[in-house]
Design a protein around this motif. Structure first.
Motif: not given
Length: 122
Positions: A1-3, A25-30, A92-99
């Motif tokens: 899980q990634v948060h 945070s969470g299971s992140i490789f990059s 509303v500002y949303y954060c986005n990540a390609n993990v």
């Protein structure tokens, strides 16, 4: 899980500044890319800015010259410095990540934060 945990929204006056942050945070490789999107009342979600792990940025024309995106790769955190705020920046500002969540095999997951409200008003 990634948060993704966002912080820093709030109320600002026109012409003022705010900075929002987003920590992964969470299971992140990059994290090849992180970014900010926003959604104003009655409107569709739109891109604000993105940044790659090497620092390449893409910024929407509507905020170019006023907003700056940056990131701290060691902290898996992305920031959005917002200056010269206008009423139309209210959203509303949303954060986005390609993990990248694994290396063998290579797997990616797109993750969104819960959003943080930015209100620009006198």
């Amino acid at each position: 899980q990634v948060h993704l945990a966002e912080s820093g929204g709030g109320l600002a006056q026109p012409g003022g500044s705010l900075r929002v942050s987003c920590a992964a945070s969470g299971s992140i490789f990059s994290i090849p890319a992180m970014g900010w999107y926003r959604q104003a009342p009655g409107k569709e979600r739109e891109l604000v800015a993105t940044i790659t792990s090497s620092g390449l940025t893409n910024t929407a024309d509507s905020v170019k010259g006023r907003f700056t995106i940056s990131r701290d790769n060691a902290k898996n955190t992305v920031y959005l410095q917002m200056n010269s705020l206008k009423a139309e920046d209210t959203a509303v500002y949303y954060c986005n990540a390609n993990v990248q969540i694994s290396a063998f095999p290579v797997r990616y997951r797109e993750v969104w934060g819960q959003g943080t409200l930015v209100t620009v008003s006198s």
